[in-house]
Design a protein around this motif. Structure first.
Motif, PDB file in Angstrom:
ATOM      1  N   ARG A  42     -18.631  75.825  12.499  1.00 55.06           N
ATOM      2  CA  ARG A  42     -18.101  75.516  13.828  1.00 55.06           C
ATOM      3  C   ARG A  42     -18.242  74.032  14.142  1.00 55.06           C
ATOM      4  O   ARG A  42     -17.325  73.413  14.690  1.00 55.06           O
ATOM      5  CB  ARG A  42     -18.831  76.347  14.889  1.00 55.06           C
ATOM      6  CG  ARG A  42     -18.543  77.841  14.822  1.00 55.06           C
ATOM      7  CD  ARG A  42     -19.358  78.600  15.845  1.00 55.06           C
ATOM      8  NE  ARG A  42     -19.059  78.157  17.200  1.00 55.06           N
ATOM      9  CZ  ARG A  42     -19.745  78.551  18.271  1.00 55.06           C
ATOM     10  NH1 ARG A  42     -20.771  79.395  18.131  1.00 55.06           N
ATOM     11  NH2 ARG A  42     -19.414  78.104  19.471  1.00 55.06           N
ATOM     12  N   THR A  95      -9.959  82.455  20.282  1.00 52.62           N
ATOM     13  CA  THR A  95      -8.936  83.061  19.432  1.00 52.62           C
ATOM     14  C   THR A  95      -7.708  83.367  20.281  1.00 52.62           C
ATOM     15  O   THR A  95      -7.785  84.133  21.251  1.00 52.62           O
ATOM     16  CB  THR A  95      -9.458  84.351  18.778  1.00 52.62           C
ATOM     17  OG1 THR A  95     -10.597  84.040  17.977  1.00 52.62           O
ATOM     18  CG2 THR A  95      -8.391  84.980  17.892  1.00 52.62           C
ATOM     19  N   CYS A  98      -4.896  82.607  15.827  1.00 55.65           N
ATOM     20  CA  CYS A  98      -5.540  81.366  15.394  1.00 55.65           C
ATOM     21  C   CYS A  98      -6.785  81.127  16.231  1.00 55.65           C
ATOM     22  O   CYS A  98      -6.772  81.289  17.448  1.00 55.65           O
ATOM     23  CB  CYS A  98      -4.566  80.187  15.533  1.00 55.65           C
ATOM     24  SG  CYS A  98      -5.228  78.621  14.925  1.00 55.65           S
ATOM     25  N   HIS A  99      -7.879  80.730  15.557  1.00 57.69           N
ATOM     26  CA  HIS A  99      -9.129  80.379  16.235  1.00 57.69           C
ATOM     27  C   HIS A  99      -9.105  78.873  16.438  1.00 57.69           C
ATOM     28  O   HIS A  99      -9.282  78.106  15.485  1.00 57.69           O
ATOM     29  CB  HIS A  99     -10.317  80.798  15.370  1.00 57.69           C
ATOM     30  CG  HIS A  99     -11.622  80.779  16.091  1.00 57.69           C
ATOM     31  ND1 HIS A  99     -11.905  81.594  17.173  1.00 57.69           N
ATOM     32  CD2 HIS A  99     -12.744  80.030  15.897  1.00 57.69           C
ATOM     33  CE1 HIS A  99     -13.122  81.350  17.597  1.00 57.69           C
ATOM     34  NE2 HIS A  99     -13.652  80.404  16.843  1.00 57.69           N
ATOM     35  N   CYS A 100      -8.888  78.427  17.668  1.00 55.44           N
ATOM     36  CA  CYS A 100      -8.628  77.001  17.882  1.00 55.44           C
ATOM     37  C   CYS A 100      -9.011  76.592  19.296  1.00 55.44           C
ATOM     38  O   CYS A 100      -9.436  77.403  20.123  1.00 55.44           O
ATOM     39  CB  CYS A 100      -7.154  76.703  17.637  1.00 55.44           C
ATOM     40  SG  CYS A 100      -6.051  77.521  18.835  1.00 55.44           S
ATOM     41  N   ALA A 142      -6.815  83.808  12.091  1.00 53.11           N
ATOM     42  CA  ALA A 142      -7.946  84.559  12.615  1.00 53.11           C
ATOM     43  C   ALA A 142      -7.537  86.021  12.761  1.00 53.11           C
ATOM     44  O   ALA A 142      -6.349  86.347  12.757  1.00 53.11           O
ATOM     45  CB  ALA A 142      -8.374  84.001  13.969  1.00 53.11           C
TER      46      ALA A 142
END
Length: 448
Positions: A198, A300, A331-333, A444
């Motif tokens: 992370r 997410t 997407c994990h953003c 994700a």
């Protein structure tokens, strides 16, 4: 890691049991001690009966002595064919001679084998090695006849029963204890690995709690200190550049006021243009650094929603942007940062080519592919990587214009953002269309 160590430990326990079985089968006593004593006592009793009674009486008594696992009879010939005597049989013969006080002139033959006919110490991992034991005995009598016996002594190691008991008793508790301690050791490392991943994406997280063995605590402490120092360094750099920006804006403003007093002319216009460019450079440099320090929470989301929001924005501005989004793209953003990067790429295409085609889809392997394609003239291959450096621009002096007008920070900001999300950004010439910005981001799990 815990599962791998558990499997390795289980294999080690099974291997140790197999080695113990093989060792005992090769060197240990084959007959159970109680069964061995009973077998020899029966032979002693049968010999005294055959030696002291008449042939008829002895036959009747021996018939009475017969059981399901033992039989005795008197015959003229030995019930054992000649064979090579082994150590176990030599020990049995010597013990029987001692019990009967027989001299060397009395013939005593004993053969220990499996009921399958194979040697008693057959391969333990073969089916024949698990067969019950069979003991043949033939003792010479003074009258020239022979006392023959066939007995089935109990084995010292009944592997089916032993393994049914020892494997659960030795394996299950050890595995449970090891898994408990391995989880205690591995869990802090897994937590640290996730936190490191992370932080590598530009997130700042709360200090990790200290848990596990001392080594894991020391590693966690070092990670917390490292993150604190990095955050302090980034914050200090941002503050320094903010102070520089403030200090530079003051003389720039004073210079502009003085230039405004100059009579109109080419010199005045050139000086005002230079001052505007200098002010823009200061402002965008500060924005670039602030973008690294921005602490937007990571979440997410569906990239489809981000792209839909951008599409509505460009449609409102009546910009020639075409959209082709296929499938669901989780997407994990950090949505705002990612939107800023995509905006820079789209604006770059609009500025230098006049249009943009945005395509997005999910590739095999859990990778989101996103492309921003224009219909310009592209750039020289040697500039495809250099244009990502801050303040690097491709102007008329370096070939056809594809990255120009601006300060050369748009692509640098976009690449920094994409890399902070664990992805990659590259430029490709796509003849005859033009220049294509290719983005690949890790997908994700689909949010519920």
């Amino acid at each position: 890691m815990t599962q791998q160590l558990g499997v390795l430990l289980l294999l080690a326990l099974l291997a140790s049991n197999a080695i113990a079985m093989l060792f005992l089968q090769r060197t240990g006593a084959l007959i159970h001690p109680l069964s061995r004593t009973l077998t020899l006592e029966r032979l002693v009793t049968a010999y005294h009966v055959a030696h002291e009674l008449s042939a008829a009486d002895a036959s009747r008594v021996l018939a009475v002595m017969a059981t399901a696992d033992a039989g005795f009879w008197i015959a003229e010939q030995s019930g054992i064919a000649p064979f090579e005597v082994r150590a176990e049989e030599q020990r049995l013969t010597q013990e029987l001679r001692a019990r009967l006080a027989l001299g060397p002139q009395v013939s005593v033959d004993m053969q220990l084998e499996r009921t399958s006919g194979g040697p008693a110490r057959d391969q333990v991992f073969a089916a024949a090695g698990w067969a019950p034991l069979r003991l043949r005995t033939s003792i010479g009598l003074p009258n020239g006849l022979r006392l023959n016996a066939l007995q089935h002594p109990a084995g010292a190691y009944e592997w089916s029963r032993l393994l049914a008991y020892t494997l659960p008793v030795t394996t299950v508790p050890v595995l449970l204890i090891v898994i408990f301690f391995m989880r205690r050791i591995v869990q802090p490392v897994k937590t640290l690995a996730k936190a490191t991943e992370r932080v590598s994406r530009g997130e700042w997280i709360a200090p990790l709690p200290l848990s596990g063995p001392q080594e894991a605590r020391d590693l966690t402490t070092a990670f917390n200190v490292m993150q604190e120092r990095i955050a302090r360094h980034v914050e200090g750099r941002t503050r320094m550049l903010a102070a520089i920006s403030h200090d530079l804006n003051t003389p720039i403003t004073e210079l502009r006021l003085q230039v405004e007093l100059i009579e109109d002319g080419q010199v005045r216009d050139d000086m005002l243009e230079s001052l505007d460019e200098l002010r823009a450079m200061v402002r965008e440099t500060l924005d670039f650094v602030r973008g690294d320090a921005l602490q937007e929470p990571t979440q997410t989301v569906l990239l489809n929603e981000v792209l839909d929001d951008l599409a509505r924005r460009y449609q409102t501005l009546e910009q020639p942007v075409t959209w082709d989004v296929r499938g669901v793209l989780p997407c994990h953003c950090r949505p705002l940062a990612l939107k800023r990067a995509l905006t820079n790429l789209i604006d770059n295409a609009l500025c230098h080519a006049g249009d943009a085609v945005v395509s997005a889809w999910l590739e095999e392997g859990g990778v989101i592919a996103l492309e921003v394609l224009d219909h310009g003239q592209g750039i020289e291959p040697s500039w495809l990587t250099q244009v990502f450096e801050p303040f690097v621009q491709v102007g008329q002096g370096a070939g056809e214009v594809s990255q120009g007008g601006g300060l050369g920070l748009g692509l640098a900001i976009a690449r920094a953002c994409i890399q902070a999300h664990g992805g990659e950004l590259a430029l490709e010439n796509r003849p005859p269309a033009g220049l294509c910005a290719v983005i690949r981001l890790p997908a994700a799990p689909v949010p519920l």
